[in-house]
Design a protein around this motif. Structure first.
Motif, mmCIF file in Angstrom:
data_model
loop_
_atom_site.group_PDB
_atom_site.id
_atom_site.type_symbol
_atom_site.label_atom_id
_atom_site.label_comp_id
_atom_site.label_asym_id
_atom_site.label_seq_id
_atom_site.Cartn_x
_atom_site.Cartn_y
_atom_site.Cartn_z
ATOM 1 N N ARG A 277 12.274 -51.348 -86.647
ATOM 2 C CA ARG A 277 11.938 -50.366 -87.697
ATOM 3 C C ARG A 277 10.378 -49.943 -87.289
ATOM 4 N N MET A 278 9.373 -50.902 -87.318
ATOM 5 C CA MET A 278 8.101 -50.413 -87.039
ATOM 6 C C MET A 278 8.061 -49.730 -85.456
ATOM 7 N N PHE A 279 8.660 -50.451 -84.656
ATOM 8 C CA PHE A 279 8.602 -49.622 -83.315
ATOM 9 C C PHE A 279 9.276 -48.247 -83.395
ATOM 10 N N ASP A 280 10.262 -47.923 -84.384
ATOM 11 C CA ASP A 280 10.563 -46.552 -84.272
ATOM 12 C C ASP A 280 9.693 -45.527 -84.839
ATOM 13 N N HIS A 281 8.940 -46.222 -85.818
ATOM 14 C CA HIS A 281 7.679 -45.396 -86.370
ATOM 15 C C HIS A 281 6.952 -44.861 -85.373
ATOM 16 N N ASN A 282 6.705 -45.336 -84.300
ATOM 17 C CA ASN A 282 5.633 -44.704 -83.147
ATOM 18 C C ASN A 282 6.571 -43.694 -82.520
ATOM 19 N N SER A 283 5.876 -42.567 -82.713
ATOM 20 C CA SER A 283 6.432 -41.221 -82.081
ATOM 21 C C SER A 283 6.502 -41.351 -80.536
ATOM 22 N N THR A 284 7.674 -40.599 -79.942
ATOM 23 C CA THR A 284 7.914 -40.368 -78.618
ATOM 24 C C THR A 284 6.854 -39.637 -78.075
ATOM 25 N N VAL A 285 6.227 -38.793 -78.680
ATOM 26 C CA VAL A 285 5.303 -37.716 -78.213
ATOM 27 C C VAL A 285 3.743 -38.026 -78.730
ATOM 28 N N ASP A 286 2.769 -37.399 -78.255
ATOM 29 C CA ASP A 286 1.351 -37.479 -78.594
ATOM 30 C C ASP A 286 1.455 -36.498 -79.714
ATOM 31 N N GLY A 287 1.064 -36.865 -80.808
ATOM 32 C CA GLY A 287 1.010 -35.879 -82.032
ATOM 33 C C GLY A 287 -0.624 -35.534 -82.369
ATOM 34 N N HIS A 288 -0.689 -34.061 -82.527
ATOM 35 C CA HIS A 288 -2.102 -33.646 -82.829
ATOM 36 C C HIS A 288 -2.378 -32.752 -83.963
ATOM 37 N N LYS A 289 -3.176 -32.599 -84.720
ATOM 38 C CA LYS A 289 -3.087 -31.657 -85.960
ATOM 39 C C LYS A 289 -4.400 -30.893 -85.692
ATOM 40 N N VAL A 290 -4.347 -29.636 -85.926
ATOM 41 C CA VAL A 290 -5.421 -28.574 -85.581
ATOM 42 C C VAL A 290 -5.335 -27.690 -86.789
ATOM 43 N N ASN B 89 6.593 -35.895 -87.628
ATOM 44 C CA ASN B 89 5.113 -36.302 -88.085
ATOM 45 C C ASN B 89 4.580 -34.955 -88.564
ATOM 46 N N THR B 90 4.508 -34.585 -89.821
ATOM 47 C CA THR B 90 3.895 -32.994 -90.241
ATOM 48 C C THR B 90 2.315 -33.436 -90.289
ATOM 49 N N GLN B 91 1.796 -34.647 -89.794
ATOM 50 C CA GLN B 91 0.246 -34.880 -89.826
ATOM 51 C C GLN B 91 -0.406 -34.613 -91.263
ATOM 52 N N GLY B 92 0.166 -35.018 -92.422
ATOM 53 C CA GLY B 92 -0.299 -35.009 -93.483
ATOM 54 C C GLY B 92 0.041 -34.032 -94.516
ATOM 55 N N LEU B 93 0.913 -33.267 -93.976
ATOM 56 C CA LEU B 93 1.543 -32.191 -94.999
ATOM 57 C C LEU B 93 2.713 -32.748 -95.599
ATOM 58 N N ASP B 94 2.720 -32.322 -96.921
ATOM 59 C CA ASP B 94 3.659 -32.815 -97.588
ATOM 60 C C ASP B 94 5.060 -32.337 -97.305
ATOM 61 N N PHE C 63 3.186 -23.806 -89.283
ATOM 62 C CA PHE C 63 3.508 -23.571 -87.523
ATOM 63 C C PHE C 63 3.282 -24.972 -86.789
ATOM 64 N N CYS C 64 4.296 -25.162 -85.936
ATOM 65 C CA CYS C 64 4.157 -26.219 -85.052
ATOM 66 C C CYS C 64 4.469 -25.747 -83.613
ATOM 67 N N VAL D 258 0.836 -29.890 -84.827
ATOM 68 C CA VAL D 258 1.227 -29.291 -86.058
ATOM 69 C C VAL D 258 -0.151 -28.904 -86.473
ATOM 70 N N PHE D 259 -0.027 -27.447 -86.901
ATOM 71 C CA PHE D 259 -1.044 -26.486 -87.340
ATOM 72 C C PHE D 259 -1.381 -26.494 -88.876
ATOM 73 N N HIS D 260 -2.839 -26.752 -89.320
ATOM 74 C CA HIS D 260 -2.827 -26.735 -90.771
ATOM 75 C C HIS D 260 -3.387 -25.362 -91.063
ATOM 76 N N VAL D 261 -2.243 -24.502 -91.394
ATOM 77 C CA VAL D 261 -2.631 -23.228 -91.628
ATOM 78 C C VAL D 261 -3.051 -22.844 -92.791
ATOM 79 N N THR D 262 -4.241 -22.274 -93.350
ATOM 80 C CA THR D 262 -4.822 -22.314 -94.684
ATOM 81 C C THR D 262 -4.063 -21.219 -95.457
ATOM 82 N N THR D 263 -3.842 -20.018 -94.556
ATOM 83 C CA THR D 263 -3.085 -18.941 -95.348
ATOM 84 C C THR D 263 -1.511 -19.279 -95.644
ATOM 85 N N GLN D 264 -1.130 -20.326 -95.180
ATOM 86 C CA GLN D 264 0.214 -20.667 -95.549
ATOM 87 C C GLN D 264 0.166 -21.958 -96.575
#
Length: 1648
Positions: free
Chosen positions: A1313-1326, A1370-1375, A1386-1387, A1396-1402
């Motif tokens: 289960r812990m292994f599956d928590h590791n994403s198979t892509v590199d995640g970034h938040k901007v 992984n929404t990088q902290g978004l609820d 926007f992703c 994952v883009f943290h768009v303030t106007t959204q």
């Protein structure tokens, strides 16, 4: 016996005296007799002052005049008397007496000498008898020795106390008879002895003064004759007498006369006194010897002291004494003493009247009569002294009115400068007496008359100063002391200084002068001196008189007095129309103070200020004045302005005239502009700074001298800044003036005849011209030129750094062997390329010495003081850059006009083509790219843009651009970099270019990659933009680009930029659609080269850190490293390392699917082979092969387990897990149906497969036998069955190749289960933030809920609008549950990366509960990278959103600013053609990364992809940077690999470990080592995959992945890292071993 000794002594003395008294030989000097004063001087003075009686007890009897025979008979009777008559004479002298009477001449002389002692020793001797016997010895015809013996005997006789008055008279008559001139000193000595030095005149009282007067005249004649003879003999005499016998006689006579006057002047009647005074005056008028004058003064002083001067002679005496006082400086004190005594006597007032009469009675032709001039000067001199002493007790007062009248008469009658000088001295005495106070006579008087007189006397000085064209201060500073002008100037200055003191004392308290020098006005104001000054109540009523006097002599006024005048005018508004004489006063201010260029800057500025105040007042009530008043005033101000050299004054004058020009009519505006233009074109004012084409700047010795101070700017520069100021003020309301000034500024900027600083001042404005979306012109203060300015040392920081570097290198010791060894590590660059060779010493042309950098810059890149004033933020309403319905070429200022910006571009083209001063050329290089980023301003200059493109490309191609002067420490590459930045901006105008022109742009950048060392970086960045903006041309040259990049792989500081370019290119498949296999390999080859170097760098660091020599090397390099920019990849090789692997992955995916397998073996060999041919392996290589294994034969997404594979559908299901290679294989087997689900968890992905083993029904004759339950015919399968059938072989291989079973317990389930928590892509938040119009504060920016249309268009291209609730990624902290961060975001995602883009106007905005928008800030504040869409129209500041984690802000700004409403009005075509400025801003201390580290222009079409790429690279770098001191950043793939390795270590075979798996280069020493693994086990496990050869039947596949292929995890068995590191413990795998390892991971060979 005793008496005999005494007698012999006296005799010897007499013999000596005879010798001494012998007449001197010709040419010898005769000593004067010494005075013996025994009587008390105080008694004598008292007797003289009190008029005491004579010393004798009774008055002398009158002398009876008897006939000669009777007297002779008397004498004969005395001579013939018997010796017994000489009763008082000892017997031994009787013989001598007889010889004296009857002996021969020689015997008589001897007897006289003998008897002389007897007379002195015996008081009762017959003195008169003896004298009668010797009287004929003094006859003038006798020999000199005879006469001397007779006079000596007489001197002893006259001293005899027993002489009666008759006898004394007899002696006097003998003495007073004219004798031989050679015996005068003997006569005078005899008379002196007879009178006891003037004390006793009994017997001849009334005969002494006539005798002395006679003697004085005779003696003067004798002394004049003697002096004339001495002059003829060659002796010189000037002012002083030669010491002759006559001179001594003359001096002795004066001394005796003085004594007689002192003790017995009361016996002299008026006639005798007048005769004596006449003789004295005659001597004074005819002598030129100071001693004579001094003697005469002494006699007169005695007369005044002990008597009185007769009334008839008072005038003559006063005149003579005054003349001496004035003309003989050395006797001034003596003369004044006599005059002061006279003034304090009862003749004091008479004396003053005499002096004033001299002034008042001056005839008209006084200049021609020397005696009159002498008398006037003497009177003025004494009056000056008298006035200064008038406050002292006893001196008479001088009537002010009579004095002023007399002075007025004098200045009218004569122009003699000496008299004027004396008058000025007298005036000074009036205003400063001996106590430093104003004379009391001036207290209530009108000062105008005396000032009028002083003004006339100052006329000569004023005339002289006018001819000399100097100020009075500079003239006096020359040090001339003898000229008439200098003496007059000093006295006039003294008067002015004194009046300044008086004016500064508001309470009219006089101020004491210090040592005769005027006090500094700043220190004397308000001082109150007690006791020594007279305080007058009230204000100074004569203040106006002083000011008027100053105005009359204004050419001679010093600056301090001029300031007083101007302050007075200001205080009392003398130049205001409310003053009756305001026009006269204004003219005075203009002509006397402003127009006088000899004045100081302060004075002239104050004068100009007075004029400006008048102008401001007149502007308010201009209807009451003539319409020509202002133009006339301006013309007077600008008269001869072309000759003005006072920079500060010219600045204020230009500023004032620019104020007038802004509101003036067309005629006055043209006059002002054209008149000032004469300064710019005045060749006389050419700057001494030489052109950089032929000379180097003058060296400076201090860092602070790199800029010319403001006071050193040229007049042309001041005028041009004035033009700029006018332009900025009329820009918004007068198009005609603005266009005229624009053309004028362009002409100045392009003219090589203009001053360099003036041209730069013009360019400061011209390069700041911008246009908004509506083509309206405005001026910006923000040029965004810091980067280019730094590269050319045009910022304060870069200059300071440069100076520090040169100072360090100047003292650096010679290079040692350690430096040469360090050179080997520079084979490949991994850095940013900011200014690499800034860290090396600049060398001269010969390369032998350090270049001396003078830093004599005329400009630095600073927006603070570039313009004269802050420009308006509003765009012009009357001036446009392109023709429209509102903008037309007109002459009326009320209408609009088009600014021909093409003229400016043509000027730039001319300067670039023809060359110019380096200061101008460098200014263009730095500022042109910034202006080109504003497309709107050049909308009407397309032909010039096309020509500019052609010219820049041509100069780059032919290397014909201007080379910088060597003294500046720059190279040709620095200029090339600036040219490439210009071309980068030009390419954004590609819509105006033909296809061939676009190709030329790309070729220019390709040419720059390898032509200049440091130009590669900016060319690579530009080619990144070309990939988006010029894809066709870039694709055409792509192979050449890659070849050039492969050629510069060893060039410093380009690694990350090449890899970023390749990463960008991989996402644009249309550019390389026609690539061949060898062209792909160029890309891979570049990446492999950087990987090999990055690995070696890590190992080299380890080796060097363990060596003893490293400490010394680090110490030597520490200072240089701190002086140069931080090197990105040297500090963080992990970024280049990671980026290289990304490029490999991206470009492997870029291969066509059928071609991928052909590249696997070659890629594997290079991934696991180091530069020296040895084996190399690390985690990143393993996961890269793992990913390639997945995508070599399939382009599919990840697969997932079938949720319908349940026991309800398939019956009993058994689960079993194994570790096989670098994967976890889970088999879920339906025991009865033959269905199975296989899940393979790899580092790069998770794949699931559902398969079925289709059991055939048993034939009828089939029996169960012993292998099955006899009671059941059903099939039963365990999970192990499928694994054994697919993987096992006969015979069995090594135990290391076998799968490792995992137990079915809770620990394994939890691990999975812990292994599956590791994403198979590199995640970034901007973060994505929109900044609205004029917004600068954080809260108001975060409160935005929407943005412009361009912003929305950008967002739609940036990613996909994705719903957050229920999201499985992984929404990088978004609820993802309650929409607290918005419903959508926007992703973006590809095979490798997810953003994952943290768009303030959204995000939701609730200002009531969260006015600061902290809910939004908690997301963007924790994002390493933020995208700022800046529609504010203002520059974005990095610290707008303070945060510890914001490393990078990617700022997007429209190239033409527009209001929020305007953006809503733009058409779809406008949006499509929009361009944006993109700049990556980083936190302080953060290295420079990405192609947008300098501003780039990108179209809206390409903007989202370009920004996304920048954000991804910046995020990757930020992750590495954030861990630079605490270890390395581990990607999700590497995390998954490490989890598998940990399970292997726990449940696998226990074997001896041969060493850890090398980790990639870390970001900090000692961090980042991967967990230890068993190398043998890894190799065997890898080889186990070779047993899989058969394909499966009846397989239902839910994902594309290589079935059961194991990633090729390899371990390096070598201890060393670089082939260049030759150590004993280096262990290199043999070629066969390396081939075997590569074979074990090259899955393409057995899967083909």
């Amino acid at each position: 016996m005793f008496r005999r000794i005494v007698f012999l002594g006296r005799k010897a003395g007499e013999e000596r005296q005879v010798v001494e008294d012998m007449p001197p030989s010709p040419g010898e000097e005769t000593p004067s007799p010494q005075d013996s004063k025994t009587t008390s001087g105080l008694a004598s003075v008292f007797k003289g002052l009190a008029g005491a009686a004579k010393l004798t007890k009774s008055p002398p009897a009158p002398v009876q005049q008897s006939s000669g025979p009777s007297i002779n008979a008397h004498i004969a009777e005395r001579l013939n008397a018997t010796p017994t008559a000489l009763h008082g004479l000892p017997s031994r002298y009787t013989e001598s007496f007889e010889l004296l009477k009857d002996g021969s001449m020689n015997e008589r002389v001897a007897a006289a000498n003998t008897l002389r002692h007897a007379v002195a020793d015996y008081p009762l001797n017959p003195v008169l008898d003896i004298w009668y016997a010797a009287k004929d010895l003094v006859d003038p015809i006798n020999p000199r020795a005879t006469r001397c013996s007779g006079w000596e005997l007489l001197r002893e006789c006259v001293k005899h106390a027993s002489s009666t008055d008759l006898e004394r008279n007899e002696y006097f008559q003998t003495i007073s008879v004219p004798g031989n001139p050679e015996d005068f000193h003997l006569q005078l000595a005899a008379l002196t002895d007879l009178t006891n030095h003037g004390r006793n005149l009994s017997g001849f009282e009334y005969d002494v003064f006539p005798c002395l007067s006679t003697w004085l005249g005779v003696a003067f004649d004798a002394v004049r004759t003697a002096r004339g003879a001495a002059k003829k003999q060659g002796s010189r005499m000037k002012g002083k007498a030669l010491v002759t016998g006559e001179d001594r006689n003359f001096a002795d006579l004066f001394g005796f006369i003085t004594d007689v006057i002192k003790f017995n002047f009361n016996v002299a009647d008026d006639d005798a006194a007048e005769v004596l005074i006449d003789v004295l005056l005659d001597i004074c008028m005819n002598t030129s010897v100071e001693e004579d004058l001094q003697a005469c003064i002494g006699v007169m002083d005695a007369i005044v002291t002990f008597g009185i001067i007769p009334g008839d002679k008072l005038k003559s005496c006063v005149h003579v004494l005054c003349s001496i006082h004035c003309l003989v400086p050395s006797l001034q004190k003596d003369a004044w003493h006599t005059i002061s005594m006279l003034c304090r006597s009862h003749d004091g007032q008479a004396t003053v009247r005499l002096l004033l009469d001299v002034l008042a009675s001056l005839p008209a032709n006084a200049d021609k009569r020397k005696e009159i001039v002498r008398e006037v000067r003497g009177a003025l001199s004494v009056l000056t002294k008298l006035v200064s002493k008038s406050s002292e007790k006893g001196y008479p007062t001088v009537p002010y009115a009579l004095l002023v009248d007399g002075l007025s008469t004098v200045v009218k009658a004569t122009s003699a400068w000496k008299i004027h000088l004396d008058i000025l001295r007298l005036t000074n005495s009036l205003f400063c007496d001996s106590l430093g106070n104003i004379n009391n006579m001036l207290a209530d008087e009108d000062w105008t008359p005396i000032f009028d007189v002083a003004a006339v006397c100052a006329g000569a000085v004023i005339t002289f100063l006018s001819k000399l064209e100097r100020s009075i201060e500079s003239f006096l500073a020359l040090g001339e002391i003898d000229s008439s002008e200098s003496m007059l100037a000093r006295e006039l200055t003294r008067l002015i200084s004194r009046l300044e003191e008086i004016l500064l004392d508001e309470s009219r308290a006089t101020v004491q002068r210090q040592d005769g020098v005027p006090l500094d006005p700043g220190s004397i104001a308000g001082q109150k001196l007690e006791g020594a000054q007279a305080e007058l109540p009230g204000t100074l009523v004569q203040r106006q008189d002083c000011i008027i006097f100053f105005t009359k002599i204004h050419p001679a006024l010093p600056d301090s007095a001029s300031i007083l005048v101007l302050e007075h005018f200001k205080k009392f508004r003398c130049c205001s129309p409310s003053d009756l004489l305001w026009e006269h006063n204004l003219s005075l201010v203009l002509d006397a103070f402003f127009a006088d260029r000899k004045r100081s800057t302060d004075v002239r500025l104050r004068a100009l200020q007075a004029v400006t105040e008048v102008y401001d007042l007149i502007e308010l009530i201009h209807d009451r004045f003539e319409p020509d008043f202002i133009p006339d005033l301006v013309k007077r101000l600008l008269a001869d302005v072309a000759e003005e050299t006072d920079i500060l004054l010219l600045q204020e004058l230009v500023s004032f005239t620019t104020t007038i020009a802004g509101t003036a009519n067309s005629g006055l505006f043209r006059y002002i502009v054209d008149t000032l233009r004469g300064i710019v074109g005045n060749g006389r004012l050419r700057s001494p700074i030489p052109s950089s084409h032929s000379h180097s700047p003058e060296p400076l010795t201090a860092p602070l001298q790199h800029l010319r101070p403001i006071a050193n700017q040229t007049p042309s520069n001041v005028v041009v800044r004035g033009y700029v100021q006018i332009f900025m003020r009329v820009l918004n309301h007068d198009a005609v003036k603005a266009t005229h000034l624009f053309r004028l500024l362009v002409s100045i900027a392009e003219s090589n005849h203009s001053e360099t600083d003036a041209r730069i001042a013009a360019m400061q404005l011209l390069f700041r011209l911008r246009a908004d979306w509506a083509n309206r012109i405005f001026v910006t203060m923000h040029t965004e030129t810091a980067h280019l300015a730094t590269s050319l040392y045009r910022t304060e920081e870069s200059i300071t750094r440069k100076i520090a570097e040169e100072a360090w290198y100047a003292g650096k010791p010679p290079r040692s062997d350690t430096a040469s060894s360090a050179r080997s590590s520079r084979g490949v660059s991994l850095g940013q390329g900011q200014t690499q060779d800034r860290g090396y010493p600049l060398r001269s042309a010969s390369g032998s010495k350090l270049a001396i950098n003078p830093y004599q810059h005329l400009w630095i890149a600073s927006d603070a003081n570039a313009l004269p004033e802050e420009p308006s933020q509003a765009a012009s309403a009357v001036l446009y850059c392109d023709a429209s319905d509102e903008a037309t070429e007109v002459d009326s200022p009320s209408q609009t006009a088009v600014l021909q910006i093409g003229l400016w571009l043509e000027a730039i083209l001319g300067l670039l083509q023809q060359g110019c001063d380096w200061e101008v050329y460098s200014f263009i290089l730095v500022h042109l790219p910034s202006q080109l980023s504003n497309h709107a301003v050049f909308r009407n200059a397309v032909p010039q843009i096309q020509e500019l493109r052609r010219k820049v490309c041509e100069q780059i191609k032919t290397n014909s651009f201007q080379e910088p002067p060597s003294a500046y420490g720059l190279r040709r590459a620095d200029v090339a970099i600036c040219m490439f930045h210009t071309l980068t901006m030009i390419l954004s105008y590609h819509q105006y270019f033909e296809k061939a022109e676009e190709d030329e742009i790309v070729r220019a950048f390709v040419h720059g990659i390898a032509t200049w060392e440091r130009s590669a970086k900016c060319c690579i960045h530009a080619l990144t933009i070309c990939c988006h903006e010029l894809p066709s041309s870039t694709s055409k040259a792509l192979v050449t680009i890659l070849q050039r990049m492969s050629q510069i792989i060893t060039q410093p500081y380009v690694a990350m930029h090449i890899l970023e370019f390749l990463a960008c290119l991989s996402r644009l498949p249309s550019l390389y659609v026609n690539f061949r296999e060898d062209e792909y390999r160029i890309v891979f080859g570049i990446s492999f080269r950087y990987l090999q170097y990055a690995r070696g760098k890590k190992q080299a660091y380890r080796i060097s850190s363990n060596s003893d020599s490293s400490t010394t090397a680090a110490g030597n390099l520490g200072i240089a490293e701190t002086l140069s920019h931080s090197n990105t990849s040297d500090d963080l090789p992990q970024y280049v390392y990671t980026l290289a692997y990304h490029v490999i992955v991206f470009w492997f995916l870029a291969l066509k699917l059928p071609d991928r397998a052909n590249q696997v073996g070659w890629i594997a060999r290079n991934l696991f082979t180091d530069v020296d041919g040895s084996q190399a392996s690390d985690e990143q290589a393993q996961i890269t092969m793992d990913f390639m294994q997945r995508v070599t034969y399939a382009d599919v997404d990840e697969s997932a387990a079938d949720p319908l594979f349940t026991a309800e559908r398939f019956g009993e299901i058994l689960k079993k897990r194994w570790i096989i290679g670098n994967s976890i294989v889970t088999v879920e087997q339906a025991t009865s149906t033959g269905w199975a689900q296989i899940t393979k968890r790899q580092p790069s992905a998770t794949s699931s497969y559902t398969i079925r083993e289709l059991f055939r029904p048993p034939p009828a004759h089939h029996t169960s036998g012993n292998t099955r339950d006899s009671h059941s015919l059903a099939n039963s399968v365990l999970p192990n069955h499928l694994l054994v059938q697919l993987l096992s072989s006969m015979p069995q291989g090594s135990d290391l190749s076998r799968p490792i079973p995992l137990p079915n317990d809770e620990a394994i389930e939890r691990a999975i289960r812990m292994f599956d928590h590791n994403s198979t892509v590199d995640g970034h938040k901007v973060g994505v933030i929109y900044v609205g119009e004029n917004q600068t504060a954080e809260a108001e920016i975060l409160a935005n809920v929407t943005g412009s249309g361009d912003y929305m268009e950008f967002l739609n291209g940036l990613g996909t609008l994705t719903k957050l609730k229920g999201a499985t990624f992984n929404t990088q902290g978004l609820d993802r549950q309650y929409d607290t961060d918005g419903q959508y975001t926007f992703c973006w995602r590809d095979r490798v990366t997810e953003v994952v883009f943290h768009v303030t106007t959204q995000m939701p905005t609730n200002l009531d509960h969260d006015p600061l928008c902290t809910s939004k800030k908690r997301h963007i504040g924790n994002d390493f990278v933020n995208i700022i869409f800046n529609d504010s129209g203002l520059p974005f500041k990095f610290d707008t959103f303070p945060s510890e984690f914001n490393f990078v802000n990617i700022v997007i700004t429209p190239e033409s600013r527009a209001s929020f409403v305007a953006t809503r009005q733009r058409t779809a075509k406008d949006v499509e053609q929009s361009f944006y400025k993109v700049r990556l801003m980083s936190k302080a201390g953060f290295p420079e990364i990405s192609s947008a580290s300098e501003t780039k222009i990108v179209s809206l079409k390409a903007l989202p992809d370009f920004i996304r790429l920048l954000a991804l690279n910046a995020s990757v770098f930020s992750l590495v940077w954030a861990h630079r001191e605490g270890g390395e950043h581990v990607s999700s793939w590497r995390n998954r690999l490490r989890e598998i390795q940990r399970l292997r270590e726990k449940y696998g075979h226990k074997t001896v470990s041969h060493g850890p798996t090398p980790s990639p280069p870390g970001t900090a020493p000692g961090h980042g080592n991967a967990p230890a693994t068993n190398a043998a086990a890894q190799l065997e496990a890898a080889r186990s995959g070779n047993t899989v050869r058969d394909s499966f039947n009846s397989i239902r596949r839910s994902s594309v992945a290589t079935f059961f292929t194991v990633s090729s995890e390899q371990n390096s068995h070598r201890s060393s890292t670089l082939s260049t590191a030759t150590t004993d413990n280096t262990e290199v795998m043999a070629a066969s071993g390396l081939d075997s390892a590569v074979e074990s991971v090259d899955f393409s060979k057995w899967s083909a």
